[in-house]
Motif scaffolding. Structure first.
Motif, PDB file in Angstrom:
ATOM      1  N   ALA A 102     -21.617  31.824  18.264  1.00 46.09           N
ATOM      2  CA  ALA A 102     -21.719  31.004  17.057  1.00 46.09           C
ATOM      3  C   ALA A 102     -23.130  31.060  16.466  1.00 46.09           C
ATOM      4  O   ALA A 102     -23.311  31.148  15.245  1.00 46.09           O
ATOM      5  CB  ALA A 102     -21.342  29.555  17.363  1.00 46.09           C
TER       6      ALA A 102
ATOM      7  N   PHE B 236     -13.962  29.797   9.830  1.00 44.92           N
ATOM      8  CA  PHE B 236     -14.876  29.740  10.976  1.00 44.92           C
ATOM      9  C   PHE B 236     -14.950  28.320  11.531  1.00 44.92           C
ATOM     10  O   PHE B 236     -14.869  28.108  12.751  1.00 44.92           O
ATOM     11  CB  PHE B 236     -16.264  30.215  10.539  1.00 44.92           C
ATOM     12  CG  PHE B 236     -17.259  30.330  11.663  1.00 44.92           C
ATOM     13  CD1 PHE B 236     -17.418  31.519  12.348  1.00 44.92           C
ATOM     14  CD2 PHE B 236     -18.059  29.244  12.022  1.00 44.92           C
ATOM     15  CE1 PHE B 236     -18.346  31.641  13.383  1.00 44.92           C
ATOM     16  CE2 PHE B 236     -18.982  29.352  13.049  1.00 44.92           C
ATOM     17  CZ  PHE B 236     -19.122  30.551  13.722  1.00 44.92           C
TER      18      PHE B 236
ATOM     19  N   ARG C 285     -13.700  27.111  15.151  1.00 45.93           N
ATOM     20  CA  ARG C 285     -14.743  26.552  16.027  1.00 45.93           C
ATOM     21  C   ARG C 285     -14.305  25.197  16.558  1.00 45.93           C
ATOM     22  O   ARG C 285     -14.577  24.846  17.708  1.00 45.93           O
ATOM     23  CB  ARG C 285     -16.055  26.430  15.250  1.00 45.93           C
ATOM     24  CG  ARG C 285     -17.249  26.045  16.120  1.00 45.93           C
ATOM     25  CD  ARG C 285     -18.561  26.291  15.382  1.00 45.93           C
ATOM     26  NE  ARG C 285     -19.681  25.983  16.238  1.00 45.93           N
ATOM     27  CZ  ARG C 285     -20.516  24.957  16.075  1.00 45.93           C
ATOM     28  NH1 ARG C 285     -20.348  24.154  15.049  1.00 45.93           N
ATOM     29  NH2 ARG C 285     -21.512  24.756  16.897  1.00 45.93           N
TER      30      ARG C 285
ATOM     31  N   VAL D 296     -13.514  30.351  18.420  1.00 48.06           N
ATOM     32  CA  VAL D 296     -14.311  31.188  17.524  1.00 48.06           C
ATOM     33  C   VAL D 296     -14.951  32.376  18.242  1.00 48.06           C
ATOM     34  O   VAL D 296     -15.048  33.472  17.669  1.00 48.06           O
ATOM     35  CB  VAL D 296     -15.390  30.342  16.811  1.00 48.06           C
ATOM     36  CG1 VAL D 296     -16.483  29.907  17.771  1.00 48.06           C
ATOM     37  CG2 VAL D 296     -15.963  31.100  15.636  1.00 48.06           C
ATOM     38  N   ASP D 297     -15.359  32.213  19.494  1.00 49.67           N
ATOM     39  CA  ASP D 297     -15.990  33.314  20.227  1.00 49.67           C
ATOM     40  C   ASP D 297     -15.031  34.491  20.388  1.00 49.67           C
ATOM     41  O   ASP D 297     -15.389  35.648  20.148  1.00 49.67           O
ATOM     42  CB  ASP D 297     -16.455  32.841  21.610  1.00 49.67           C
ATOM     43  CG  ASP D 297     -17.610  31.861  21.523  1.00 49.67           C
ATOM     44  OD1 ASP D 297     -17.962  31.481  20.390  1.00 49.67           O
ATOM     45  OD2 ASP D 297     -18.151  31.476  22.573  1.00 49.67           O
TER      46      ASP D 297
ATOM     47  N   HIS E 200     -23.639  28.126   6.727  1.00 52.62           N
ATOM     48  CA  HIS E 200     -23.677  27.926   8.179  1.00 52.62           C
ATOM     49  C   HIS E 200     -24.722  26.867   8.555  1.00 52.62           C
ATOM     50  O   HIS E 200     -24.487  26.036   9.429  1.00 52.62           O
ATOM     51  CB  HIS E 200     -24.030  29.244   8.878  1.00 52.62           C
ATOM     52  CG  HIS E 200     -22.845  30.107   9.173  1.00 52.62           C
ATOM     53  ND1 HIS E 200     -21.804  29.700   9.987  1.00 52.62           N
ATOM     54  CD2 HIS E 200     -22.524  31.370   8.770  1.00 52.62           C
ATOM     55  CE1 HIS E 200     -20.909  30.658  10.072  1.00 52.62           C
ATOM     56  NE2 HIS E 200     -21.315  31.687   9.346  1.00 52.62           N
TER      57      HIS E 200
ATOM     58  N   ASN F  30     -22.578  23.979  10.074  1.00 60.47           N
ATOM     59  CA  ASN F  30     -22.459  24.187  11.520  1.00 60.47           C
ATOM     60  C   ASN F  30     -23.749  23.910  12.293  1.00 60.47           C
ATOM     61  O   ASN F  30     -23.714  23.738  13.506  1.00 60.47           O
ATOM     62  CB  ASN F  30     -22.030  25.638  11.811  1.00 60.47           C
ATOM     63  CG  ASN F  30     -20.681  25.956  11.227  1.00 60.47           C
ATOM     64  OD1 ASN F  30     -19.774  25.131  11.253  1.00 60.47           O
ATOM     65  ND2 ASN F  30     -20.540  27.152  10.680  1.00 60.47           N
TER      66      ASN F  30
ATOM     67  N   THR G 106     -26.051  25.993  13.137  1.00 63.60           N
ATOM     68  CA  THR G 106     -26.170  27.007  14.191  1.00 63.60           C
ATOM     69  C   THR G 106     -27.177  28.104  13.840  1.00 63.60           C
ATOM     70  O   THR G 106     -27.166  29.175  14.453  1.00 63.60           O
ATOM     71  CB  THR G 106     -24.797  27.657  14.459  1.00 63.60           C
ATOM     72  OG1 THR G 106     -24.200  28.042  13.219  1.00 63.60           O
ATOM     73  CG2 THR G 106     -23.867  26.714  15.193  1.00 63.60           C
TER      74      THR G 106
END
Length: 304
Positions: free
Chosen positions: A51, A101, A105, A110-111, A231, A235, A237
């Motif tokens: 992520a 996404f 997640r 998501v991975d 993002h 997120n 991240t």
């Protein structure tokens, strides 16, 4: 020299990250791709969580693409009208990709999704590019002239626009659809999408190779920049420390890659890119098939 990455929550050698950024920058300048198809898997391999790797790699793509674009602007090999049409689709696709996404997640998948996307897309695109490049090299050696571009269904679509730099008069619908696809991939896979856009611009839209690279970089800059902001704000991240190390290496590498790319033939560039794509695809596929060293991991109580 070990450095701690606060968002990724791991310690990584700073020179290793700098080298990864430089390598991807060279590829950006040579092939007209953002390099995300390579940098994101490389970050997986050195221990960065998927992520964080997806969200942060887009920063480096922006920097290396901007650096490489300046060299193409000097040569006037950028079709701004085509790039703008691709950009419209790319921004739409990025927004859709972020929604997908975030949803996956939340499900904790998501991975796996990111790695599967890499294996599927890199495998298909790499194989097609490799076969086409071999055929092009054989025809060049035999002295045969490349066949004239044939009209197909996409040329009969409405809303046609003349793209003077590319020497085309086609509908804007195919470029927009290509842009949407690249935008979705940018958000989900942390790529600029050049490994799909460059072949699509050459084989689907019929653009000349010398114009494709600069135009691809122009579109990639804005789509990946937009994806990075989404993002970062949704997120959280994006690792700034990781991004800065990749940025420095990427900017330097892009200038080197541009000089190398000018000295090579288009067919040689395409077959090298195809081999690189297939190599990364094989490495990721092997990791998905082999049994991991640790079958499970422990986390705090209540963690998802």
């Amino acid at each position: 020299m070990q450095i701690y990455l606060p968002i990724a929550e791991v310690s990584i050698n700073a020179f290793l990250l700098f080298g990864i950024g430089g390598l991807v920058g060279i590829l950006s300048g040579m092939f007209g791709v953002g390099g995300g198809f390579l940098i994101t898997p490389l970050l997986f391999f050195v221990g960065i969580p998927p992520a964080v790797a997806v969200a942060t790699s887009t920063n480096q793509i922006v920097a290396s693409s901007v650096s490489a674009l300046f060299a193409h602007l000097k040569r006037r090999t950028v079709d701004f009208r085509m790039g703008s049409v691709l950009l419209i689709g790319g921004l739409i696709g990025s927004a859709l990709g972020i929604l997908l996404f975030n949803y996956l997640r939340g499900l904790g998948q998501v991975d796996l999704l990111v790695k599967l996307c890499y294996v599927v897309f890199l495998g298909i695109i790499g194989a097609l590019m490799f076969v086409e490049s071999l055929n092009a090299i054989r025809k060049t050696r035999s002295g045969k002239r490349p066949p004239r571009k044939k009209h197909h269904w996409s040329h009969g679509l409405p809303v046609k626009v003349r793209f003077r730099v590319s020497g085309l008069y086609i509908s804007v619908i195919p470029p927009i659809l290509v842009g949407v696809l690249v935008g979705v991939l940018s958000a989900v896979m942390g790529v600029g999408g050049g490994f799909i856009m460059v072949p699509a611009m050459i084989y689907l839209l019929g653009m000349p190779t010398k114009v494709v690279i600069g135009t691809s970089l122009f579109q990639i800059i804005f789509v990946t920049g937009f994806t990075t902001m989404l993002h970062a704000t949704t997120n959280y991240t994006v690792d700034i420390v990781l991004a800065m190390l990749l940025l420095i290496g990427g900017v330097i590498g892009a200038q080197v890659g541009t000089r190398i790319g000018v000295k090579m033939k288009a067919e040689q560039l395409r077959i090298l890119l195809a081999l690189l794509v297939l190599l990364v695809c094989g490495k990721l596929a092997l990791e998905l098939l082999l049994q991991p060293r640790e079958l499970y991991s422990l986390g705090p109580v209540g963690a998802s």
